[in-house]
Write a protein that holds these residues in place. Structure first.
Motif, mmCIF file in Angstrom:
data_model
loop_
_atom_site.group_PDB
_atom_site.id
_atom_site.type_symbol
_atom_site.label_atom_id
_atom_site.label_comp_id
_atom_site.label_asym_id
_atom_site.label_seq_id
_atom_site.Cartn_x
_atom_site.Cartn_y
_atom_site.Cartn_z
ATOM 1 N N ALA A 40 78.503 33.092 13.384
ATOM 2 C CA ALA A 40 79.617 33.548 13.811
ATOM 3 C C ALA A 40 79.702 34.148 15.134
ATOM 4 O O ALA A 40 80.313 34.188 16.016
ATOM 5 N N ALA A 41 78.557 34.833 15.343
ATOM 6 C CA ALA A 41 78.274 35.199 16.726
ATOM 7 C C ALA A 41 77.891 34.285 17.814
ATOM 8 O O ALA A 41 77.566 32.948 17.489
ATOM 9 N N ASP A 42 77.989 34.604 18.954
ATOM 10 C CA ASP A 42 77.852 33.715 20.171
ATOM 11 C C ASP A 42 76.221 33.528 20.396
ATOM 12 O O ASP A 42 75.707 34.380 20.668
ATOM 13 N N TRP A 43 75.597 32.481 19.866
ATOM 14 C CA TRP A 43 74.220 32.347 19.727
ATOM 15 C C TRP A 43 73.868 30.801 20.407
ATOM 16 O O TRP A 43 74.167 29.914 19.754
ATOM 17 N N PHE A 44 73.150 30.890 21.447
ATOM 18 C CA PHE A 44 72.863 29.510 22.254
ATOM 19 C C PHE A 44 71.478 29.366 22.446
ATOM 20 O O PHE A 44 70.880 30.358 22.482
ATOM 21 N N SER A 45 70.991 28.125 22.399
ATOM 22 C CA SER A 45 69.691 27.823 22.695
ATOM 23 C C SER A 45 69.654 26.220 23.164
ATOM 24 O O SER A 45 70.103 25.431 22.645
ATOM 25 N N ASP A 46 68.659 26.129 24.156
ATOM 26 C CA ASP A 46 68.619 24.627 24.799
ATOM 27 C C ASP A 46 68.081 23.752 23.733
ATOM 28 O O ASP A 46 67.120 23.938 22.914
ATOM 29 N N PRO A 47 68.749 22.627 23.226
ATOM 30 C CA PRO A 47 68.293 21.571 22.326
ATOM 31 C C PRO A 47 67.291 21.005 22.699
ATOM 32 O O PRO A 47 66.847 20.385 21.643
ATOM 33 N N ALA A 48 66.608 21.053 23.802
ATOM 34 C CA ALA A 48 65.202 20.405 24.297
ATOM 35 C C ALA A 48 64.198 20.932 23.354
ATOM 36 O O ALA A 48 63.038 20.355 23.254
ATOM 37 N N ARG A 49 64.528 22.051 22.812
ATOM 38 C CA ARG A 49 63.510 22.647 21.747
ATOM 39 C C ARG A 49 63.203 21.683 20.706
ATOM 40 O O ARG A 49 61.972 21.864 20.116
ATOM 41 N N SER A 50 63.837 20.608 20.666
ATOM 42 C CA SER A 50 63.478 19.839 19.364
ATOM 43 C C SER A 50 62.069 18.998 19.858
ATOM 44 O O SER A 50 61.273 18.537 18.817
ATOM 45 N N MET A 51 61.905 18.886 20.887
ATOM 46 C CA MET A 51 60.446 18.313 21.369
ATOM 47 C C MET A 51 59.217 18.999 21.111
ATOM 48 O O MET A 51 58.290 18.656 20.752
ATOM 49 N N ILE A 52 59.604 20.506 21.274
ATOM 50 C CA ILE A 52 58.581 21.530 20.874
ATOM 51 C C ILE A 52 58.401 21.062 19.363
ATOM 52 O O ILE A 52 57.136 21.349 18.681
ATOM 53 N N GLU A 53 59.314 21.047 18.539
ATOM 54 C CA GLU A 53 59.168 21.067 17.132
ATOM 55 C C GLU A 53 58.305 19.762 16.739
ATOM 56 O O GLU A 53 57.485 19.792 15.904
ATOM 57 N N VAL A 54 58.652 18.666 17.535
ATOM 58 C CA VAL A 54 57.833 17.498 17.081
ATOM 59 C C VAL A 54 56.199 17.801 17.364
ATOM 60 O O VAL A 54 55.378 17.459 16.542
ATOM 61 N N ALA A 55 56.083 18.424 18.583
ATOM 62 C CA ALA A 55 54.725 18.752 18.933
ATOM 63 C C ALA A 55 53.988 19.507 17.970
ATOM 64 O O ALA A 55 52.876 19.574 17.752
ATOM 65 N N ALA A 56 54.729 20.701 17.485
ATOM 66 C CA ALA A 56 54.312 21.402 16.394
ATOM 67 C C ALA A 56 53.876 21.123 15.156
ATOM 68 O O ALA A 56 53.124 21.303 14.467
ATOM 69 N N ARG A 131 49.759 24.385 25.594
ATOM 70 C CA ARG A 131 50.805 23.565 25.271
ATOM 71 C C ARG A 131 52.052 24.279 24.732
ATOM 72 O O ARG A 131 52.933 23.877 24.879
ATOM 73 N N PHE A 132 51.860 25.443 23.945
ATOM 74 C CA PHE A 132 52.700 26.252 23.425
ATOM 75 C C PHE A 132 53.027 27.500 24.188
ATOM 76 O O PHE A 132 53.438 28.328 23.450
ATOM 77 N N ASP A 133 52.733 27.380 25.337
ATOM 78 C CA ASP A 133 52.830 28.858 26.193
ATOM 79 C C ASP A 133 54.174 29.526 26.442
ATOM 80 O O ASP A 133 54.406 30.477 26.454
ATOM 81 N N ASP A 134 55.056 28.140 26.437
ATOM 82 C CA ASP A 134 56.360 28.535 26.706
ATOM 83 C C ASP A 134 57.110 29.191 25.292
ATOM 84 O O ASP A 134 57.295 28.852 24.296
ATOM 85 N N ARG A 135 57.700 30.464 25.686
ATOM 86 C CA ARG A 135 58.315 31.081 24.504
ATOM 87 C C ARG A 135 59.663 31.276 24.870
ATOM 88 O O ARG A 135 60.354 32.317 24.074
ATOM 89 N N ARG A 136 60.345 30.516 25.591
ATOM 90 C CA ARG A 136 61.720 30.715 25.660
ATOM 91 C C ARG A 136 62.646 30.702 24.587
ATOM 92 O O ARG A 136 63.589 31.334 24.341
ATOM 93 N N TYR A 137 62.259 29.771 23.477
ATOM 94 C CA TYR A 137 62.957 29.627 22.326
ATOM 95 C C TYR A 137 62.801 30.640 21.429
ATOM 96 O O TYR A 137 63.692 30.986 20.746
ATOM 97 N N PHE A 138 61.566 31.255 21.325
ATOM 98 C CA PHE A 138 61.401 32.445 20.618
ATOM 99 C C PHE A 138 61.962 33.604 21.146
ATOM 100 O O PHE A 138 62.726 34.254 20.218
ATOM 101 N N LEU A 139 62.150 33.995 22.509
ATOM 102 C CA LEU A 139 63.083 34.848 22.992
ATOM 103 C C LEU A 139 64.628 34.545 22.740
ATOM 104 O O LEU A 139 65.322 35.430 22.233
ATOM 105 N N GLU A 140 64.960 33.474 22.630
ATOM 106 C CA GLU A 140 66.189 32.925 22.468
ATOM 107 C C GLU A 140 67.102 33.039 20.830
ATOM 108 O O GLU A 140 67.988 33.711 20.732
ATOM 109 N N LEU A 141 65.669 32.715 20.111
ATOM 110 C CA LEU A 141 66.155 32.715 18.942
ATOM 111 C C LEU A 141 65.532 33.488 18.024
ATOM 112 O O LEU A 141 65.869 33.843 16.605
#
Length: 307
Positions: A40-56, A131-141
């Motif tokens: 319900a809330a406005d909650w956004f995140s860059d969908p490019a995170r899917s490539m982080i998921e593949v690597a993870a 490889r997993f230094d970027d925490r933008r998605y953790f901060l957003e989500l």
């Protein structure tokens, strides 16, 4: 080429469109990250995170065993989607089993073992740290919707919540799944497969342990059908302690407290919130947040179930 619209939608997630697609080589699961999450809330995140998921998925498979993660079939970076082989249908969603009253300590034990092994095996891996230094998605989500959002809604403890988040973000020790909850675990007894790696990052392993603990504790507070989660909580923590780093400490207790509050007051409350005795959860979160000493396993259980 397989199109997402051809598949049968799967329920349960809020961050991606997930569908089962039938192919000549058998059923696959196609996952496409969403820019706006299904809440319900406005909650956004860059969908490019899917490539982080593949690597993870690849990284966690190396760390904890290939049998513990899905098999990647193909990847389409251009539209932020990828496909996985459909997991054996005998494995059931752990969250669904728990809410139905099926509590198998073997599943909790195996989940704790896998998580502990992944944390321990990744610690000191500079390649993974890079490889997993970027925490933008953790901060957003996670940080914004689960810590900052709750701090705004509960100003009387906002300082404590922000301090817990700050200290957690300062500890960078291992590869962190970021969404290690029963809804993302398929299991049949001790056979376990872990899903949903899109907020994986290099950080504090306490987050994963606390995230799973908070969900188990919440399920023990289902008012209309009380669940005895003590065996599962004990099995999970014991197996983690045997295989993972030593982190059953005050910081873990306080992160768990914040995540309990997040699932009541955050942007993504549990979908069974109307069944939860929220007063018991609020009281337990308050106790854990104020804790000044290393916790015992019993501290992660609600009072009525810890005797």
């Amino acid at each position: 080429m397989v199109e997402l619209e051809q598949g049968t939608p799967l329920e349960g997630g809020v961050a991606s469109d997930v569908r089962v697609v039938q192919t000549a080589d058998g059923p696959i699961v196609v996952k496409k990250a969403l820019a706006k999450l299904k809440v319900a809330a406005d909650w956004f995140s860059d969908p490019a995170r899917s490539m982080i998921e593949v690597a993870a998925i690849e990284a966690f498979g190396d760390l904890g065993g290939r049998e513990t993660v899905p098999e990647i079939v193909w990847v389409r970076p251009e539209d932020n989607s990828f496909a996985m082989r459909l997991v054996d249908s005998r494995l059931r969603n752990w969250k669904s089993d728990l809410l139905a009253g099926t509590i198998d300590p073997a599943t909790a034990r195996r989940a704790g073992e896998i998580l502990g092994r992944c944390h321990a095996n990744s610690a000191g891996r500079t390649d993974l740290a890079t490889r997993f230094d970027d925490r933008r998605y953790f901060l957003e989500l996670r940080i914004e919707p689960f810590f900052e959002h709750v701090a705004v809604k509960k100003p009387e403890i906002a300082g404590l919540i922000r301090d817990v988040a700050h200290r957690m973000l300062s500890r960078r020790q291992a590869l962190v799944h970021g969404d290690f909850s029963p809804k993302n675990i398929l299991a049949d007894g001790g056979d376990v497969v872990i899903l949903d790696f899109e907020v994986t990052h290099w950080g504090d392993p306490r987050f994963d342990v606390a995230f799973c603990l908070a969900h188990l504790m919440l399920k023990s507070a289902v008012a209309d059908a009380p669940l005895n989660m003590v065996p599962a909580i004990r099995a999970f923590l014991h197996a983690y302690s045997l295989n993972g780093p030593s982190l059953i400490d005050r910081d873990l207790a306080q992160v768990t407290a914040c995540l309990l509050l997040a699932r009541l007051h955050g942007k993504s409350p549990v979908d069974y919130l109307d069944r939860v005795d929220t007063g018991r959860i609020e009281a337990k979160a308050s106790d854990l947040l104020a804790m000044q000493h290393p916790p015992q396993v019993s501290d992660f259980m609600l009072p009525e179930l810890s005797k």
